[in-house]
Write an enzyme that holds these catalytic residues in place. Structure first.
Site, PDB file in Angstrom:
ATOM      1  N   GLU A 262       0.820  -1.232   0.000  1.00 13.49           N
ATOM      2  CA  GLU A 262       0.000   0.000   0.000  1.00 13.49           C
ATOM      3  C   GLU A 262       0.851   1.279   0.000  1.00 13.49           C
ATOM      4  O   GLU A 262       0.657   2.180   0.825  1.00 13.49           O
ATOM      5  CB  GLU A 262      -0.963  -0.012   1.195  1.00 13.49           C
ATOM      6  CG  GLU A 262      -1.983  -1.130   1.087  1.00 13.49           C
ATOM      7  CD  GLU A 262      -3.108  -1.087   2.111  1.00 13.49           C
ATOM      8  OE1 GLU A 262      -3.036  -0.308   3.077  1.00 13.49           O
ATOM      9  OE2 GLU A 262      -4.077  -1.852   1.927  1.00 13.49           O
TER      10      GLU A 262
ATOM     11  N   GLU B 253      -5.502  -8.389  -0.506  1.00 12.34           N
ATOM     12  CA  GLU B 253      -6.262  -8.175   0.740  1.00 12.34           C
ATOM     13  C   GLU B 253      -7.717  -7.940   0.353  1.00 12.34           C
ATOM     14  O   GLU B 253      -8.004  -7.026  -0.427  1.00 12.34           O
ATOM     15  CB  GLU B 253      -5.734  -6.966   1.523  1.00 12.34           C
ATOM     16  CG  GLU B 253      -4.361  -7.188   2.117  1.00 12.34           C
ATOM     17  CD  GLU B 253      -3.885  -6.013   2.973  1.00 12.34           C
ATOM     18  OE1 GLU B 253      -4.720  -5.325   3.596  1.00 12.34           O
ATOM     19  OE2 GLU B 253      -2.661  -5.795   2.993  1.00 12.34           O
TER      20      GLU B 253
HETATM   21  O1  AHR Z   1      -5.203  -6.012   6.890  1.00 13.97           O
HETATM   22  C1  AHR Z   1      -5.082  -4.884   7.699  1.00 13.97           C
HETATM   23  C2  AHR Z   1      -4.351  -3.743   7.018  1.00 13.97           C
HETATM   24  O2  AHR Z   1      -5.133  -3.288   5.949  1.00 13.97           O
HETATM   25  C3  AHR Z   1      -3.044  -4.070   6.340  1.00 13.97           C
HETATM   26  O3  AHR Z   1      -1.969  -4.009   7.216  1.00 13.97           O
HETATM   27  C4  AHR Z   1      -2.912  -3.006   5.304  1.00 13.97           C
HETATM   28  O4  AHR Z   1      -2.180  -3.431   4.195  1.00 13.97           O
HETATM   29  C5  AHR Z   1      -4.343  -2.645   4.985  1.00 13.97           C
HETATM   30  O5  AHR Z   1      -4.555  -1.284   5.055  1.00 13.97           O
END
Ligand code: AHR
Length: 486
Positions: free
Chosen positions: A169, A287
């Site tokens: 990110e 994610e």
């Molecule tokens: O999964 C929780 C967080 O969400 C992770 O650390 C990050 O990559 C995202 O913002």
């Protein structure tokens, strides 16, 4: 009338096994007091909870992304190897990291859970040299400083990690070491180059947009891909959904998810054409989940704080099912998808310290997805009644995905209409002679109920041996048939 007509010979794509992956970060109680609790009565000689290992194994997960997440952007992987493990301030979540658990412990746990590692390098505070050394330590057979150090640490054979995330990110202002798209694109390209020089068999995943609300979306993705196209293999996207107050809008979050994936597919195609390239790049949704982002953190600098421990309701699990159906229907472009996360932190598995481990509501649709979503995703003709949502006055009430696995036809359906039952006509005339096997139904009139330490089996899907095509308001179902006599 709702109708799903299935065409056995019209295949969207074969699902990549890596679609059924997950994620563990050094965050809250995911590692410490999650998968690793040495003083628990179920702990093995490594300190891993065996009850958690069993629940993970049942999910039949392919890859687990590690060690972050935001955590990775200020993490020095060398702190987690060998005898000397310094305790550090962990800046992403403002906690304390003891480094008792590091990459070698993770690889031991991976073996016990039959999973493979998808590792992430630090491109926040880390250098491309750190990344190259990490791969040398983990993947090089021996005869060099870093590979021999691994052997000294008790790992004669290389860990041979094949899949690597180039940071995390990096478009987010919450990220340690945030970069502009151009800065990140150049750094990621050079990181990928040096990593592939150390081990040419690896694949790399470049950071795409963290979500669709980022001001830089989707320009970030175009710029990053233009810098890296020939040097990387996947574009990472992340997406979480939460209920903003209107249940009927929340349950159809898959509309936004599908748009996000389609936009990224178009961006990849644009850059491919612009670069006059023959190469294909695919998407890693590394994610995805439901996440309420409403955490109340007690105080800074705790070790393994109780944070991001969302307790999922039936409505969350139904919304989650819509995301699963979307991932399946996009199997031509999405090759990797990591449910974020796996234990305690926004997770399907929840553990009580010194106590039980239980399945959250979202565990069940994920279990069906992983068990019955493997195979060829088929094209279907869909006709659906319409409902009114924030996305459209003509939102489909019924969405579905159909997967052919050998002779089994697995039909995933969500009735997202929260007011009315929907009758679904399944047209299998193009498939041939079929025999009904079973049906699983996730539904409860109380959309808010959850599982908990006190009531771990409050929500469990029903298994039916007679087909039920009238789907109550807010229902996820998996219907399974076998093709006869082929
Ligand atoms: O999964 C929780 C967080 O969400 C992770 O650390 C990050 O990559 C995202 O913002």
């Amino acid at each position: 009338m709702n109708k799903i007509k299935i065409f056995k010979d019209m295949v969207i794509a074969e699902t990549d096994p890596r679609l059924f992956s997950s994620f563990l970060e050094h965050l809250g109680r995911a590692i410490y007091d999650g998968i690793y609790e040495p003083l628990h009565e179920n702990a093995d000689q490594n300190g891993f909870r065996k009850d958690v290992i069993d629940l993970v194994k049942d999910l039949n997960i392919e890859y687990v992304r590690y060690p972050g997440g935001n955590f990775v952007s200020n993490y020095d992987w060398k702190d987690g190897i060998g005898e000397n493990r310094p305790t550090r301030l962990e800046l992403a979540w403002k906690s304390v990291e003891t480094n008792e658990f590091g990459i070698n412990e993770f690889m031991n746990w991976s073996k016990l859970t039959d999973t493979k590692a998808m590792a992430a390098i630090n491109l926040g505070t880390g250098s491309i040299k750190d990344a190259a050394e990490m791969i040398e330590y983990l993947n090089h057979p021996g005869g060099t400083y870093w590979s021999d150090l691994r052997k000294e640490h008790g790992f004669e054979k290389p860990h041979d990690i094949k899949l690597w995330c180039l940071g995390n990110e990096m478009d987010g202002d919450w990220q340690v070491g945030q970069l502009s798209a151009l800065e990140y694109g150049k750094k990621a390209r050079e990181a990928s180059k040096i990593m592939k020089l150390v081990d040419s068999s690896i694949e790399t995943v470049v950071v795409g947009s963290s979500n669709t609300m980022q001001k830089t979306f989707p320009e970030w993705d175009r710029v990053v891909l233009e810098e890296t196209y020939e040097n990387v293999d996947y574009l990472a996207i992340h997406r979480y959904y939460w209920n903003e107050g209107v249940d009927q809008d929340f349950i159809v979050s898959h509309y936004d998810f599908n748009n996000f994936i389609q936009t990224m597919k178009s961006t990849i195609n644009y850059v491919k054409a612009y670069k006059r390239s023959d190469k294909d790049i695919f998407i890693s949704v590394d994610e995805w989940n439901i996440w309420y982002l409403n955490d109340v953190k007690l105080k800074d600098w705790e070790q393994a704080p109780k944070i991001l421990e969302d307790n999922y309701s039936v409505l969350d699990a139904l919304t989650f099912s819509g995301l699963i159906i979307t991932l399946l229907n996009n199997a031509d472009i999405v090759k990797i998808a990591c449910l974020a996360q796996l234990v305690n932190v926004i997770a399907p598995i929840f553990t009580e310290k010194n106590g039980i481990a239980f399945k959250q509501t979202i565990y069940y649709p994920y279990y069906y997805f992983s068990k019955y979503g493997r195979g060829k995703v088929l094209n279907t003709y869909n006709q659906s009644n319409k409902i009114k949502t924030k996305y459209s006055d003509e939102t489909n009430a019924i969405i579905s995905s159909v997967v052919l696995n050998d002779k089994d036809i697995n039909i995933f359906i969500l009735n997202s209409d929260l007011k009315q039952s929907q009758t679904v006509l399944l047209d299998l005339s193009e498939v041939g002679d079929v025999e009904f096997i079973e049906q699983f139904i996730l539904h409860d009139e109380d959309l808010a109920i959850t599982n908990s330490v006190k009531k771990p089996d409050n929500v469990v899907p029903a298994r039916k041996l007679e087909l039920e095509t009238v789907l109550e308001p807010g229902t996820f179902t998996l219907i399974r048939y076998k093709i006869k006599g082929e």
